[in-house]
Write a protein that holds these residues in place. Structure first.
Motif, mmCIF file in Angstrom:
data_model
loop_
_atom_site.group_PDB
_atom_site.id
_atom_site.type_symbol
_atom_site.label_atom_id
_atom_site.label_comp_id
_atom_site.label_asym_id
_atom_site.label_seq_id
_atom_site.Cartn_x
_atom_site.Cartn_y
_atom_site.Cartn_z
ATOM 1 N N MET A 131 0.833 -1.198 0.000
ATOM 2 C CA MET A 131 0.000 0.000 0.000
ATOM 3 C C MET A 131 0.879 1.265 0.000
ATOM 4 N N ILE A 132 0.480 2.224 -0.808
ATOM 5 C CA ILE A 132 1.178 3.506 -0.802
ATOM 6 C C ILE A 132 0.682 4.326 0.393
ATOM 7 N N LEU A 133 -0.620 4.173 0.665
ATOM 8 C CA LEU A 133 -1.257 4.943 1.731
ATOM 9 C C LEU A 133 -1.468 4.102 2.968
ATOM 10 N N GLN A 134 -1.458 4.758 4.103
ATOM 11 C CA GLN A 134 -1.859 4.091 5.332
ATOM 12 C C GLN A 134 -2.786 5.016 6.104
ATOM 13 N N SER A 135 -3.602 4.389 6.924
ATOM 14 C CA SER A 135 -4.559 5.146 7.710
ATOM 15 C C SER A 135 -3.949 5.476 9.062
ATOM 16 N N THR A 136 -3.950 6.749 9.414
ATOM 17 C CA THR A 136 -3.414 7.167 10.714
ATOM 18 C C THR A 136 -4.447 8.065 11.403
ATOM 19 N N PRO A 137 -4.273 8.322 12.694
ATOM 20 C CA PRO A 137 -5.231 9.210 13.385
ATOM 21 C C PRO A 137 -5.299 10.611 12.767
#
Ligand SMILES: [Zn+2]
Ligand SMILES: [Zn+2]
Length: 344
Positions: free
Chosen positions: A1-7
């Motif tokens: 994944m290029i993107l990741q989910s963060t707060p």
């Protein structure tokens, strides 16, 4: 994944940037100029060129801006970033990231179909699609624009003939300008609330044709408002600002007007179903057209949409970290208008 989910929101670690972060960060890639996406206080912003006037209107001057035309790309640490029309408001973009042949797309807010005030959404084939689901329930189905526009003009004509002034509520940036573009100027004069006038000026500065409007605040003393159309932000409803117009007929233009009870809670005379977000059928159509291997669903009825997509055989999951804050502008929550939009 290029993107990741963060707060803080969607993050590209390789490129060191966030997309529509919910807190000030060093580098923000911004999908469009609504305040729940374009957060104040970041050091650098990268956005689509047609959103320049709107973004500068809302941001601090000492921020560093960089703009790309739709389809143009730049590379940050090997990640190619480009913006593609989202059809939501002027300058709204889907953010496309590509790294070593993998493509991930963040749609931002988007709608399908034509809108005279912005470029139309285009499908992007991708491996990962991050989609909003503000109106992601089968009950939400929009009528064609010409039907809604005709109904609004009919309401204006009837109100004028009854000696009343119309007050039509829509959000200051995007919705109001779309409404203005559909008004039949032969019926009467058009007036604007201050926040609407400011947004409309940014559209004009960007080269979008808008009908002639007069800012309500620029008219002093006694004035006959009957037969006129006032386009105002929802938070102006029921405030002392309204008194000057005399006998009025009020209406709200929102996707929430599709739900029984929303109009009553607003206590307006009419409700017109106008949304700048995808409805249920167009959400499914968009996912079909982009044909992603994975879908991340956010902003709205994400659990319902993700479950439905999984039943259809797609890999979909809810993006928890991007749950909306309470004060965003274009979530169109009928119970909670944005206070900041009330004209002094
Ligand atoms: Zn928006
Ligand atoms: Zn939004």
């Amino acid at each position: 994944m290029i993107l990741q989910s963060t707060p803080t929101g969607l993050y590209c670690a390789r490129g060191g940037f966030y997309i529509d972060p919910n807190r000030p960060v060093d580098r923000a890639v911004v999908s469009h100029a609504h305040t729940d996406h374009a957060r104040w206080g970041c050091r650098r912003y990268l956005s689509a060129k047609p959103s320049e006037h709107l973004l500068r209107m809302r941001m601090n001057d000492d921020a560093e801006f960089e703009f790309l035309n739709y389809g143009e790309s730049i590379s940050i640490a090997g990640v190619n970033i480009s913006f593609h029309p989202a059809g939501h408001i002027l300058g709204s973009a889907q953010v496309r990231l590509e790294y070593r042949g993998r493509v991930e797309v963040v749609t931002g807010d988007y709608k399908l179909g034509d809108d005279p005030t912005c470029e139309s959404w285009q499908p992007i084939r991708c491996h990962l699609m991050v989609t909003e689901s503000t109106f992601g329930l089968p009950v939400y189905r929009w009528q064609p624009d010409e039907v809604t526009t005709a109904a609004i003009n009919q309401w204006w004509r009837e109100s004028r003939d009854a000696g009343k002034c119309c007050v039509l509520y829509g959000y200051a940036v995007g919705k109001s300008q779309r409404l203005l573009a559909g008004l039949d100027t032969s019926i009467g004069p058009i007036y604007t609330h201050g926040a609407v006038e400011k947004g409309t000026q940014a559209y004009r500065d960007s080269g979008v044709a808008m009908p002639e409007t007069t800012h309500v605040g620029s008219i002093d003393g006694k004035h006959d408002w009957s037969g006129g159309m006032v386009v105002a932000v929802p938070s102006a409803h029921g405030t002392p600002w309204m008194r000057k117009f005399g006998r009025v007929s009020t209406a709200m233009a929102s996707g929430w007007m599709a739900v029984r009870g929303a109009r009553r809670r607003r206590s307006v005379d009419r409700g017109f179903i106008v949304s700048d977000h995808v409805d249920w059928p167009s959400l499914m159509q968009a996912i079909e057209a982009c044909d992603p291997e994975n879908v991340w669903v956010t902003h709205g009825y994400s659990a319902v949409v993700a479950r439905y997509l999984n039943e259809q055989g797609r890999q979909a999951e809810v993006l928890e970290s991007s749950t909306r804050s309470d004060n965003e502008e274009d979530a169109e929550t009928p119970e909670r208008p944005a206070e900041s939009e009330t004209e002094a």
